[in-house]
Motif scaffolding. Structure first.
Motif, PDB file in Angstrom:
ATOM      1  N   GLN A  92       0.796  -1.401  -0.133  1.00  0.00           N
ATOM      2  CA  GLN A  92       0.070  -0.009  -0.217  1.00  0.00           C
ATOM      3  C   GLN A  92       1.102   1.427   0.207  1.00  0.00           C
ATOM      4  OE1 GLN A  92      -3.571  -0.912  -0.402  1.00  0.00           O
ATOM      5  NE2 GLN A  92      -2.113  -2.818  -0.656  1.00  0.00           N
ATOM      6  N   ASP A  93       1.019   2.410  -0.681  1.00  0.00           N
ATOM      7  CA  ASP A  93       0.936   3.239  -1.022  1.00  0.00           C
ATOM      8  C   ASP A  93       0.612   4.416   0.259  1.00  0.00           C
ATOM      9  OD1 ASP A  93       2.305   3.507  -3.421  1.00  0.00           O
ATOM     10  OD2 ASP A  93       0.499   3.806  -4.284  1.00  0.00           O
ATOM     11  N   ASP A  94      -0.178   3.966   0.628  1.00  0.00           N
ATOM     12  CA  ASP A  94      -0.701   4.673   2.011  1.00  0.00           C
ATOM     13  C   ASP A  94      -1.470   3.478   3.025  1.00  0.00           C
ATOM     14  OD1 ASP A  94      -1.636   6.768   4.150  1.00  0.00           O
ATOM     15  OD2 ASP A  94      -2.722   7.851   2.935  1.00  0.00           O
ATOM     16  N   GLU A  95      -0.234   3.563   3.868  1.00  0.00           N
ATOM     17  CA  GLU A  95      -0.692   2.544   5.383  1.00  0.00           C
ATOM     18  C   GLU A  95      -1.697   2.998   5.836  1.00  0.00           C
ATOM     19  OE1 GLU A  95       3.689   0.816   6.280  1.00  0.00           O
ATOM     20  OE2 GLU A  95       3.740   2.757   5.757  1.00  0.00           O
ATOM     21  N   GLN A  96      -1.264   4.087   6.650  1.00  0.00           N
ATOM     22  CA  GLN A  96      -2.622   4.762   7.336  1.00  0.00           C
ATOM     23  C   GLN A  96      -3.875   5.108   6.707  1.00  0.00           C
ATOM     24  OE1 GLN A  96      -0.070   6.582  10.142  1.00  0.00           O
ATOM     25  NE2 GLN A  96      -2.414   5.048  11.397  1.00  0.00           N
ATOM     26  N   GLU A  97      -3.871   4.979   5.528  1.00  0.00           N
ATOM     27  CA  GLU A  97      -4.992   4.860   5.490  1.00  0.00           C
ATOM     28  C   GLU A  97      -5.997   3.831   4.969  1.00  0.00           C
ATOM     29  OE1 GLU A  97      -7.135   5.948   0.572  1.00  0.00           O
ATOM     30  OE2 GLU A  97      -4.936   5.661   0.466  1.00  0.00           O
ATOM     31  N   LEU A 145      -5.318   1.127   7.354  1.00  0.00           N
ATOM     32  CA  LEU A 145      -5.402   0.873   8.393  1.00  0.00           C
ATOM     33  C   LEU A 145      -6.720   1.795   8.904  1.00  0.00           C
ATOM     34  CD1 LEU A 145      -1.586   0.874   9.927  1.00  0.00           C
ATOM     35  CD2 LEU A 145      -3.357  -1.048  10.324  1.00  0.00           C
ATOM     36  N   THR A 146      -6.886   2.545   8.168  1.00  0.00           N
ATOM     37  CA  THR A 146      -7.747   3.819   8.974  1.00  0.00           C
ATOM     38  C   THR A 146      -9.488   3.028   8.527  1.00  0.00           C
ATOM     39  OG1 THR A 146      -6.710   5.521   8.813  1.00  0.00           O
ATOM     40  CG2 THR A 146      -9.116   6.347   8.094  1.00  0.00           C
ATOM     41  N   SER A 162      -1.613   5.203  16.373  1.00  0.00           N
ATOM     42  CA  SER A 162      -2.128   6.423  15.356  1.00  0.00           C
ATOM     43  C   SER A 162      -3.076   6.208  14.734  1.00  0.00           C
ATOM     44  CB  SER A 162      -1.142   7.058  14.106  1.00  0.00           C
ATOM     45  OG  SER A 162      -0.434   6.568  13.316  1.00  0.00           O
ATOM     46  N   SER A 163      -4.221   4.826  14.306  1.00  0.00           N
ATOM     47  CA  SER A 163      -5.128   4.062  13.728  1.00  0.00           C
ATOM     48  C   SER A 163      -6.462   3.889  14.744  1.00  0.00           C
ATOM     49  CB  SER A 163      -4.518   3.359  12.760  1.00  0.00           C
ATOM     50  OG  SER A 163      -3.357   3.591  11.704  1.00  0.00           O
ATOM     51  N   GLY A 164      -5.771   3.747  16.305  1.00  0.00           N
ATOM     52  CA  GLY A 164      -7.076   3.432  16.679  1.00  0.00           C
ATOM     53  C   GLY A 164      -6.791   1.888  17.143  1.00  0.00           C
ATOM     54  N   PHE A 165      -6.009   1.303  16.852  1.00  0.00           N
ATOM     55  CA  PHE A 165      -5.816   0.343  17.707  1.00  0.00           C
ATOM     56  C   PHE A 165      -4.333  -0.558  18.877  1.00  0.00           C
ATOM     57  CE2 PHE A 165      -7.316  -0.426  13.084  1.00  0.00           C
ATOM     58  CZ  PHE A 165      -7.602  -1.067  13.379  1.00  0.00           C
ATOM     59  N   THR A 166      -4.971  -0.974  19.762  1.00  0.00           N
ATOM     60  CA  THR A 166      -3.543  -1.328  20.454  1.00  0.00           C
ATOM     61  C   THR A 166      -3.165  -2.411  20.240  1.00  0.00           C
ATOM     62  OG1 THR A 166      -5.431  -0.295  22.095  1.00  0.00           O
ATOM     63  CG2 THR A 166      -3.312  -2.399  22.847  1.00  0.00           C
ATOM     64  N   LYS A 168      -9.046  -3.099  17.784  1.00  0.00           N
ATOM     65  CA  LYS A 168      -9.966  -2.122  17.772  1.00  0.00           C
ATOM     66  C   LYS A 168     -10.124  -1.186  19.002  1.00  0.00           C
ATOM     67  CE  LYS A 168     -13.467   0.327  15.916  1.00  0.00           C
ATOM     68  NZ  LYS A 168     -15.154   0.414  14.653  1.00  0.00           N
ATOM     69  N   ASP A 169      -9.309   0.031  19.266  1.00  0.00           N
ATOM     70  CA  ASP A 169     -10.179   0.925  20.382  1.00  0.00           C
ATOM     71  C   ASP A 169     -11.514   0.757  20.811  1.00  0.00           C
ATOM     72  OD1 ASP A 169      -7.254   0.405  21.245  1.00  0.00           O
ATOM     73  OD2 ASP A 169      -6.648   2.447  20.609  1.00  0.00           O
TER      74      ASP A 169
END
Length: 266
Positions: free
Chosen positions: A132-137, A139-140, A204-208, A264-265
């Motif tokens: 993925q070019d955008d890992e944060q996207e 994970l979100t 940073s994506s809301g996971f623990t 997921k938090d």
């Protein structure tokens, strides 16, 4: 945007052209790092998530991970950008006589899948995030479609591998075919991981992060490389040696892959 589309097309082309090869890698009797990755990831999912839950298999490939999850009682929605891979999944499940109410396959990307928010119990993505070019996207997206407390299982290649440190990566790709294959995989793998990097992405994506395992060492030595090693058992000798060493020294940080399980938090 154009760069991202170009990369997605490259990933799609690669897996369309290597469908049979990836299917064969998951053969039950074939011991390799892909099979080990599958077994570890599914064990994670089964440990932290009750069966009969709804699970997304992101980048489902040939569908053999999805098959095992269905057999363990999960409903699986498999998504892959490669139409050839999805066709392979459908054929495999039909041939196996799998109940059609237990699975669904879709050609396309996770982002435009239309999966409802807070609708899934689990997401598994083996060899997904690295492309993925955008890992944060990505994970979100997973965070949005998972229910509160939902389970995420991911894998990613470790950049500083033992084979790279010893210079074996270049030696092992001396044959033209193997070299071309390795270059093709490297061309579509844009991300590499460490435990600390995975933690930052998840936080940073809301996971623990719940647990992780750095996967076994895999050298894939050709016979011509060291005949003496093969006289005493082949590359398995090196793999088992490093596995033993990792029980008292932190060399597992240089293994092939890291597999994580997160919640997921909320």
């Amino acid at each position: 945007m154009q760069k991202k589309q170009s990369h997605i097309s490259l990933v799609e082309e690669y897996f369309d052209n290597h469908t049979q090869a990836w299917h064969d890698l998951y053969k039950p009797k074939q011991a390799n790092d892909i099979v080990n990755r599958k077994n570890i990831a599914i064990a994670f999912l089964s440990k932290f998530l009750e069966s009969r839950g709804k699970v997304l298999d992101a980048g489902c490939g040939a569908g053999l991970v999805a098959m095992q999850m269905v057999q363990q009682g999960f409903f699986v929605h498999g998504i892959d950008i490669s139409k050839e891979m999805i066709d392979r999944c459908e054929k495999t499940f039909t041939k196996n006589g799998t109940d059609k109410s237990k699975y669904r396959f879709t050609v396309g990307g996770v982002y435009d899948s239309g999966i409802s928010r807070d609708s899934l119990d689990g997401v598994i993505g083996l060899g997904f995030l690295q492309y993925q070019d955008d890992e944060q996207e990505a994970l979100t997206c997973f965070q949005e479609i998972l229910k509160p407390g939902g389970i995420l299982v991911l894998s990613g290649p470790i950049k500083r591998k033992i084979s790279n440190l010893f210079g074996l990566a270049d030696i092992l790709s001396t044959r033209a075919r193997k070299s071309q294959e390795r270059k093709a995989v490297l061309a579509i793998s844009v991300n590499y991981y460490s435990l600390s990097r995975f933690k930052r992405l998840l936080n940073s994506s809301g996971f623990t992060l719940l647990y992780y395992k750095r996967k076994v060492f895999n050298f894939c030595l050709p016979r011509q490389f060291n005949k003496l090693v093969y006289l005493v058992g082949g590359e398995g000798v090196l793999r088992r040696a490093f596995e033993r060493i990792s029980s008292f020294l932190p060399v597992d940080r240089f293994a092939n892959d890291i597999i994580i399980v997160a919640r997921k938090d909320g």
